[in-house]
Design an enzyme around this catalytic site. Structure first.
Site, PDB file in Angstrom:
ATOM      1  N   HIS A 150      -2.986   1.421   6.839  1.00  0.00           N
ATOM      2  CA  HIS A 150      -3.160   1.395   5.390  1.00  0.00           C
ATOM      3  C   HIS A 150      -2.840   2.792   4.878  1.00  0.00           C
ATOM      4  O   HIS A 150      -3.148   3.797   5.526  1.00  0.00           O
ATOM      5  CB  HIS A 150      -4.583   0.993   5.005  1.00  0.00           C
ATOM      6  N   ASP A 207     -17.483  -0.130  12.869  1.00  0.00           N
ATOM      7  CA  ASP A 207     -17.531  -0.703  14.216  1.00  0.00           C
ATOM      8  C   ASP A 207     -16.943  -2.105  14.179  1.00  0.00           C
ATOM      9  O   ASP A 207     -17.081  -2.825  13.173  1.00  0.00           O
ATOM     10  CB  ASP A 207     -18.971  -0.758  14.723  1.00  0.00           C
ATOM     11  N   GLU A 260     -13.989  10.458  18.725  1.00  0.00           N
ATOM     12  CA  GLU A 260     -14.454   9.080  18.898  1.00  0.00           C
ATOM     13  C   GLU A 260     -15.348   8.955  20.125  1.00  0.00           C
ATOM     14  O   GLU A 260     -15.012   9.413  21.213  1.00  0.00           O
ATOM     15  CB  GLU A 260     -13.251   8.146  19.046  1.00  0.00           C
ATOM     16  N   GLU A 271     -20.191  11.834  16.510  1.00  0.00           N
ATOM     17  CA  GLU A 271     -19.576  10.712  15.788  1.00  0.00           C
ATOM     18  C   GLU A 271     -20.554   9.562  15.643  1.00  0.00           C
ATOM     19  O   GLU A 271     -20.685   8.957  14.571  1.00  0.00           O
ATOM     20  CB  GLU A 271     -18.304  10.262  16.522  1.00  0.00           C
ATOM     21  N   ASP A 281      -7.066   5.841  -3.720  1.00  0.00           N
ATOM     22  CA  ASP A 281      -6.321   4.675  -3.244  1.00  0.00           C
ATOM     23  C   ASP A 281      -5.996   3.743  -4.406  1.00  0.00           C
ATOM     24  O   ASP A 281      -6.877   3.068  -4.935  1.00  0.00           O
ATOM     25  CB  ASP A 281      -7.153   3.936  -2.192  1.00  0.00           C
ATOM     26  N   CYS A 300       0.795  -1.234   0.000  1.00  0.00           N
ATOM     27  CA  CYS A 300       0.000   0.000   0.000  1.00  0.00           C
ATOM     28  C   CYS A 300       0.820   1.271   0.000  1.00  0.00           C
ATOM     29  O   CYS A 300       0.519   2.213  -0.744  1.00  0.00           O
ATOM     30  CB  CYS A 300      -1.005  -0.020   1.152  1.00  0.00           C
TER      31      CYS A 300
END
Length: 729
Positions: A345, A412, A459, A464, A370, A287
């Site tokens: 990543h 999640d 978070e 959020e 990406d 990556c």
């Protein structure tokens, strides 16, 4: 018999053309690329002096100029434009991307000297253009030039207002790529090399080889006016999964026929190898390599671009914004997870307007792109552009690839314990695990810039959670069915032998925070070549002692969550006294991990703690350890001058009691080495220091960076760099 009279050669009306390479390229900020080729940015004028063999008089007719790009130029498509001196040529109403031409007041028409100012429009297609002159019944090729995006031009969709950011995200050839793990953030310096002279040919060929150009070249060249389209093309062409792209991905050894992904220190060597080898993919990339090479191409084209690292990055295969992770009880075979969480990543962000999403500019700015081949987008392995602002607000229903990118930073995570009878017990449901410490290089310095807040709200906050609930209710089902996949070189998680698991799930047990705290602590800095020492710390909030069963496993891992191999595993029975801490030391000898960690990125230490009286009461602790490499040093003599020999040396000490074999030293650096220099070294004896001398001839002036990579049987690609100041010869 008399010889026939030779035909009279008519003198051309066009004498010569001065391209003003140096001044034009300086004004257009492309002088670092070339002083022998005209490279300009759209929306900005450039100069051209045409000298005729006779005086120029408009009564004899106008000088017509025709700019065109591609094999099928058309004014209606914006790939051709007609200008005249003096002005007056008729432009059809349907014409797009119309160029302008003006005669400078310093011209001398009576002497046939015409100083012209030409301006490609801010929406011109990028690429290679030809400029043809027509005068007095004669046609002459005046110039070939390259037109790039212009982040300095307010009318260009890639306009970036801040000068320091333009310097960083377009002009800077040196970058930082962050790796490691969320708790062990490391960085490496990357040589983007976007201004090497052959990057013109390489990047133009990259655009021409994309599958859309092969299918409809006229439409593809016309669409190159749009940075959204171009960035999507580049994303697809950096990987080679379904086209003649630059890099082939591979996430497991052996890396036959190429280099390990960690070998690379810069983009130019990869792009040049791809070009020289007839556009066969370079082996191999992962990556951070895919993203860094894309960043180089984007910066060359003029699209502001940066490399971004997301820690605890989710790969949501089934697009439900949930990640299921399975942990085996002691002695139970692991169940492979279809989803995965990578230690990190790496992708790129490109800066551009998004009028396709909102006329008010709501989603303008940084866009995720990406190039790592993971999932198909519109039938092609590419990803983005996905608006970072849209990710922040949970707009998973808009293009491109929003659900996948949103899940990478905000899915999640549910952890399950797999028991011996096949049942699964939900250990934990974590809404904050995914998407941590999202990082990029700071503007003007090598410091890490945490940009997590641009992707997600704090978070666990109400905002959020509200965004997540909004995102999961959007209609983001794929609009088209995927073609048959060709997945070699694609980073995916393979299903287990049994396909989709159907074992029973014990979901009745409510998920609560247990009255037991559990964490790992380091006893010393983990260094490759030395024993690793950590300890598990447990603390009970209960009022009575607890009998615990502790399963400890140490596994060598790839950064993408793939298990390379088990290093060690043990089971301990311990008593945790009420209100007291219990320390469990864990020793991982170098002899136990050395071979496996050569092909690994992290050492995962995991503890599953079970209350023996209440077997359903299970706690989990994980620690992803990144080993620090032994030191290597490089030194270069001062007083460097362009095209003059410079001497340097690399010093490395073998820190272990083993012979290091298969030793190689790679030297690189744009402006210093035209190609990578790979030196094969002799075996290095235990506890021995080696010094390798080298010489090189820098070909560019200024502040340059020399990159060193040392590889051997026990230590994979140890890197170091040093600054080299090169004065004009």
């Amino acid at each position: 018999m008399t010889d026939p009279k030779p035909e009279e050669v008519k003198e051309s009306v066009f004498k010569e053309v001065d391209f003003h390479f140096k001044s034009n390229n300086l004004e257009h900020r492309t002088k670092e690329i070339s002083s022998k080729q005209l490279i300009v940015r759209r929306g900005q004028p450039f100069s051209l002096t045409v000298k005729l063999t006779r005086s120029f008089n408009s009564t004899d007719g106008s000088l017509f100029l025709h700019a065109s790009t591609g094999a099928h130029p058309s004014q209606e498509r914006g790939t051709a434009s007609l200008m005249s001196i003096p002005a007056g040529v008729q432009i059809p109403p349907s014409a797009k991307a119309v160029w302008k031409a003006e005669l400078d007041s310093s011209s001398s028409p009576e002497l046939g000297i015409l100083k012209l100012t030409l301006t490609p429009p801010a929406d011109a297609p990028v690429g290679k253009f030809t400029l043809v002159g027509h005068y007095s019944g004669e046609e002459q090729l005046l110039a070939t030039l390259v037109v790039l995006f212009n982040p300095w031009c307010p009318e260009d969709w890639v306009y970036l207002p801040d000068q320091e950011e333009r310097q960083e995200y377009v002009m800077n050839e040196k970058g930082k790529v962050f790796r490691g793990s969320g708790n062990y953030i490391t960085s490496m310096t990357w040589d983007f090399g976007q201004f090497e002279e052959d990057m013109v040919t390489i990047c133009m060929m990259l655009l021409d080889l994309n599958h859309k150009h092969q299918k409809d070249p006229a439409d593809d060249v016309s669409a190159r006016c749009n940075p959204i389209y171009v960035s999507r093309v580049v994303s697809a062409m950096i990987n080679s999964q379904d086209d003649r792209g630059v890099l082939q991905g591979r996430w497991v050894s052996p890396y036959i026929g190429g280099h390990t992904p960690s070998h690379w220190s810069g983009s130019h060597a990869i792009l040049r190898q791809w070009f020289r080898n007839g556009f066969y993919p370079v082996k191999y990339g992962q990556c951070w390599v895919f993203a860094s090479v894309m960043c180089s191409v984007m910066r060359f084209l003029g699209i502001p671009c940066r490399v971004v690292t997301n820690y605890q990055s989710a790969h949501d295969v089934n697009a439900n914004l949930l990640i299921d992770m399975y942990h085996s009880d002691y002695g139970v075979r692991e169940i492979p997870s279809h989803d995965s969480i990578w230690n990190y990543h790496v992708w790129t962000e490109g800066w551009m307007k998004r009028p396709d999403l909102s006329a008010e500019g709501k989603f303008d700015g940084w866009q995720v792109l990406d190039p790592t081949p993971q999932e198909k987008s519109d039938g092609v392995y590419c990803c983005g552009p996905a608006s970072v602002k849209a990710i922040l607000s949970g707009e998973t229903h808009i293009k491109y690839d929003m659900p996948f990118v949103f899940a990478e930073v905000n899915a999640d995570c549910v952890d399950w314990l797999v028991k011996a009878d096949g049942t699964k017990v939900k250990i934990w449901s974590d809404t904050g695990k995914v998407g941590q410490n999202i990082s990029t290089k700071s503007v003007g310095s090598d410091k890490r810039n945490n940009i997590t807040s641009s992707y997600k709200h704090e978070e666990g906050s109400e905002k959020e959670r509200a965004v997540f609930e909004y995102a999961i209710t959007r209609d983001f089902a794929p609009k088209d069915s995927d073609e048959e996949n060709n997945d070699e070189g694609v980073e995916t998680e393979e299903p287990g032998e049994n396909g989709n698991e159907t074992t029973d799930v014990e979901e009745e047990t409510p998920v609560t925070i247990p009255p037991l705290s559990i964490r790992f602590e380091e006893e010393s800095e983990p260094v490759n070549g030395q024993d690793v020492k950590v300890r598990l710390v447990l603390h009970s909030e209960a009022t009575v002692a607890r009998q615990l069963s502790i399963s400890i496993s140490v596994v060598a891992m790839g950064y993408n969550g793939r298990e390379v191999g088990a290093i060690q595993q043990e089971m301990q029975e311990k008593t945790l006294l009420a209100g007291k801490e219990l320390l469990v030391p864990i020793l991982v000898p170098f002899s136990a991990y050395s071979k496996l960690m050569v092909e690994s990125d992290t050492m995962k230490v995991e503890a599953v703690v079970t209350d023996k009286k209440n077997p359903d009461h299970v706690c989990l602790a994980e620690d992803d350890i990144v080993l620090k490499n032994p030191p290597i040093s490089v030194e270069v003599e001062a007083g460097g001058r362009q095209y003059r020999m410079l001497n340097g040396a690399v010093v490395f000490a073998n820190p272990v009691n083993e012979i290091l074999t298969d030793c190689t030293l790679t030297l690189s650096g744009c402006g210093l080495f035209s190609d990578e220099i790979i030196v094969k070294m002799k075996d290095i004896k235990p506890k021995t220091t080696v010094r390798v001398k080298f010489a090189f001839y820098p070909y560019k002036t200024g502040k340059r960076t020399l990159y060193v990579d040392f590889d051997c049987s026990l230590f994979r690609d140890i890197k170091k760099e040093c600054t080299v100041i090169v004065a004009k010869y």
